[in-house]
Design a protein around this motif. Structure first.
Motif, mmCIF file in Angstrom:
data_model
loop_
_atom_site.group_PDB
_atom_site.id
_atom_site.type_symbol
_atom_site.label_atom_id
_atom_site.label_comp_id
_atom_site.label_asym_id
_atom_site.label_seq_id
_atom_site.Cartn_x
_atom_site.Cartn_y
_atom_site.Cartn_z
ATOM 1 N N ASN A 84 -7.839 3.723 -0.720
ATOM 2 C CA ASN A 84 -7.186 3.672 -2.039
ATOM 3 C C ASN A 84 -7.886 2.634 -2.916
ATOM 4 O O ASN A 84 -8.904 2.035 -2.507
ATOM 5 N N GLY A 85 -7.339 2.417 -4.106
ATOM 6 C CA GLY A 85 -8.013 1.532 -5.054
ATOM 7 C C GLY A 85 -8.136 0.097 -4.570
ATOM 8 O O GLY A 85 -9.216 -0.513 -4.679
ATOM 9 N N ASN A 86 -7.062 -0.449 -4.031
ATOM 10 C CA ASN A 86 -7.108 -1.855 -3.612
ATOM 11 C C ASN A 86 -8.125 -2.107 -2.515
ATOM 12 O O ASN A 86 -8.905 -3.070 -2.588
ATOM 13 N N GLY A 116 -10.917 9.413 -14.065
ATOM 14 C CA GLY A 116 -11.990 8.430 -13.869
ATOM 15 C C GLY A 116 -11.829 7.571 -12.622
ATOM 16 O O GLY A 116 -12.786 6.935 -12.179
ATOM 17 N N ARG A 117 -10.639 7.555 -12.014
ATOM 18 C CA ARG A 117 -10.450 6.656 -10.870
ATOM 19 C C ARG A 117 -11.252 7.106 -9.650
ATOM 20 O O ARG A 117 -11.875 6.290 -8.972
ATOM 21 N N ILE A 118 -11.203 8.410 -9.360
ATOM 22 C CA ILE A 118 -11.926 8.886 -8.166
ATOM 23 C C ILE A 118 -13.420 8.589 -8.314
ATOM 24 O O ILE A 118 -14.063 8.085 -7.388
ATOM 25 N N LEU A 169 -2.992 -0.428 3.469
ATOM 26 C CA LEU A 169 -2.197 -0.663 2.237
ATOM 27 C C LEU A 169 -1.504 0.578 1.691
ATOM 28 O O LEU A 169 -1.900 1.149 0.691
ATOM 29 N N GLU A 170 -0.479 0.982 2.364
ATOM 30 C CA GLU A 170 0.203 2.212 1.968
ATOM 31 C C GLU A 170 1.438 1.960 1.127
ATOM 32 O O GLU A 170 1.838 0.827 0.919
ATOM 33 N N ASP A 171 2.078 3.059 0.712
ATOM 34 C CA ASP A 171 3.263 2.908 -0.111
ATOM 35 C C ASP A 171 4.483 3.596 0.498
ATOM 36 O O ASP A 171 5.422 3.934 -0.196
ATOM 37 N N GLY A 172 4.449 3.822 1.783
ATOM 38 C CA GLY A 172 5.690 4.212 2.455
ATOM 39 C C GLY A 172 5.849 5.658 2.831
ATOM 40 O O GLY A 172 5.907 5.988 4.012
HETATM 41 O O1 PTJ Z 1 -4.954 3.055 -5.437
HETATM 42 P P1 PTJ Z 1 -3.665 3.804 -5.313
HETATM 43 O O2 PTJ Z 1 -3.346 4.601 -6.550
HETATM 44 O O3 PTJ Z 1 -3.633 4.702 -4.098
HETATM 45 O O4 PTJ Z 1 -2.460 2.758 -5.143
HETATM 46 C C1 PTJ Z 1 -2.537 1.756 -4.166
HETATM 47 C C2 PTJ Z 1 -1.270 0.873 -4.159
HETATM 48 C C3 PTJ Z 1 -1.514 -0.248 -3.165
HETATM 49 C C4 PTJ Z 1 -1.066 0.324 -5.557
HETATM 50 C C5 PTJ Z 1 -0.063 1.747 -3.751
HETATM 51 O O5 PTJ Z 1 -0.305 2.297 -2.494
HETATM 52 C C6 PTJ Z 1 1.226 0.939 -3.735
HETATM 53 O O6 PTJ Z 1 1.944 0.830 -4.721
HETATM 54 O O7 PTJ Z 1 1.504 0.343 -2.562
HETATM 55 P P2 PTJ Z 1 2.823 -0.563 -2.290
HETATM 56 O O8 PTJ Z 1 4.035 0.296 -2.194
HETATM 57 O O9 PTJ Z 1 2.849 -1.719 -3.208
HETATM 58 O O10 PTJ Z 1 2.511 -1.050 -0.835
HETATM 59 C C7 PTJ Z 1 1.376 -1.783 -0.539
HETATM 60 C C8 PTJ Z 1 1.639 -2.595 0.741
HETATM 61 O O11 PTJ Z 1 0.427 -3.233 1.077
HETATM 62 C C9 PTJ Z 1 2.706 -3.695 0.560
HETATM 63 O O12 PTJ Z 1 3.564 -3.700 1.683
HETATM 64 C C10 PTJ Z 1 1.880 -4.996 0.532
HETATM 65 O O13 PTJ Z 1 2.561 -6.073 1.129
HETATM 66 C C11 PTJ Z 1 0.668 -4.613 1.352
HETATM 67 N N1 PTJ Z 1 -0.561 -5.325 0.964
HETATM 68 C C12 PTJ Z 1 -0.962 -5.716 -0.264
HETATM 69 N N2 PTJ Z 1 -2.153 -6.321 -0.221
HETATM 70 C C13 PTJ Z 1 -2.547 -6.289 1.080
HETATM 71 C C14 PTJ Z 1 -1.525 -5.648 1.844
HETATM 72 N N3 PTJ Z 1 -1.613 -5.465 3.175
HETATM 73 C C15 PTJ Z 1 -2.752 -5.891 3.771
HETATM 74 N N4 PTJ Z 1 -3.765 -6.510 3.106
HETATM 75 C C16 PTJ Z 1 -3.700 -6.718 1.766
HETATM 76 N N5 PTJ Z 1 -4.716 -7.334 1.126
#
Ligand code: PTJ
Length: 267
Positions: A84-86, A116-118, A169-172
């Protein structure tokens, strides 16, 4: 005073929080280049908060999870690394290196779709040496029916047919959906009680920037390990115990911080 827009240049290397500020900078710059979603900044901040409560170091139990994760990836018939992006902004080179060692393709899979993100993520991965990237041809994507978010669109040659999916780094919601279609999931999440953490088969409760170099090291060590040894590592791993010990690590750390804080407050 510097007038440079590049905020990293304003942080001296001997600053006690240099590393943390450097990664923040990568996330901010990543957002400007469309690699990171706006919400990615908040996700990073939440991660920082949990990391603080873990003492900003890889715990012994996280090291056990890393070993189990690598063994599971080696045992897989077709493992895929979801990007993902992060993660692309924080550690593109390490993602590519791990992908090459364990022979698992990288698949871009985004929660926040934006024009543009991909392409931006593809570029950062290619600049880091990636040769094969999945998830880039949106017209060819297929859906995971169990999932309603954007993440349901997956590559027919990637996550769709994978037996083990690595999801940093997932979102559930996705881990749950992947489990329903009988895939093994490895997660990296600093929050040990997120839905992802609780649903995954192996949850590495650690910062992705510390996890990946350790995974690469273990992957090199286990490269020629026999199947029996890999199976043994996976069989003795218990993710429930991992979550328990990770939570205890946080509790102990906070207790120690409380004690130390009150020593200062007393004076
Ligand atoms: O790039 P995209 O569009 O796919 O979106 C990516 C994000 C991360 C924005 C999206 O998946 C999201 O909103 O995720 P959440 O629901 O905020 O969950 C991210 C989880 O990763 C949370 O539980 C954070 O605590 C955890 N986290 C954040 N930074 C790190 C991490 N875990 C490990 N290493 C990190 N650096």
């Amino acid at each position: 005073m510097s007038t440079n827009n590049n905020q990293d240049h304003d942080v001296p290397k001997d600053h006690p929080r240099y590393e943390s500020l450097k990664y923040r900078h990568n996330i901010i710059e990543g957002m400007k280049k469309l690699i990171v979603a706006e919400a990615g900044l908040m996700a990073h901040g939440r991660g920082e908060c949990f990391d603080y409560m873990l003492g900003e170091k890889t715990s012994e139990i996280a090291k056990e999870s890393i070993e189990a994760a690598v063994a599971l990836l080696y045992l897989a018939k077709y493992p895929v690394i979801s990007v993902n992006g992060n993660t692309a902004a924080l550690c593109p080179k390490m993602l590519v290196e791990l992908s090459k060692i364990i022979n698992a393709p990288l698949e871009i899979n985004l929660f926040y779709r934006k024009e543009g993100r991909i392409d931006a993520i593809k570029k950062v991965l290619e600049d880091a040496g990636a040769e094969m990237i999945l998830g880039i041809n949106e017209t060819k994507m297929v859906e995971i029916e169990e999932l309603s978010s954007n993440r349901r669109n997956v590559d027919p040659n990637g996550i769709k047919i994978a037996d083990v999916v690595f999801v940093p780094l997932e979102d559930g919601d996705r881990t749950e959906a992947l489990k329903k279609i009988e895939k093994k999931v490895i997660a990296v999440d600093l929050n040990p009680i997120s839905r992802t953490s609780l649903w995954a088969d192996v949850t590495i409760v650690d910062n992705i920037v510390r996890t990946l170099p350790k995974m690469i090291k273990i992957a090199n060590i286990l490269k020629n390990a026999e199947e029996k040894e890999l199976k043994n590592i996976v069989e003795k791993y218990d993710n429930k115990r991992n979550i328990q010990v990770s939570l205890d690590t946080i509790i102990q750390y906070i207790k120690k911080q409380k004690k130390d804080a009150f020593k200062i407050l007393k004076d």
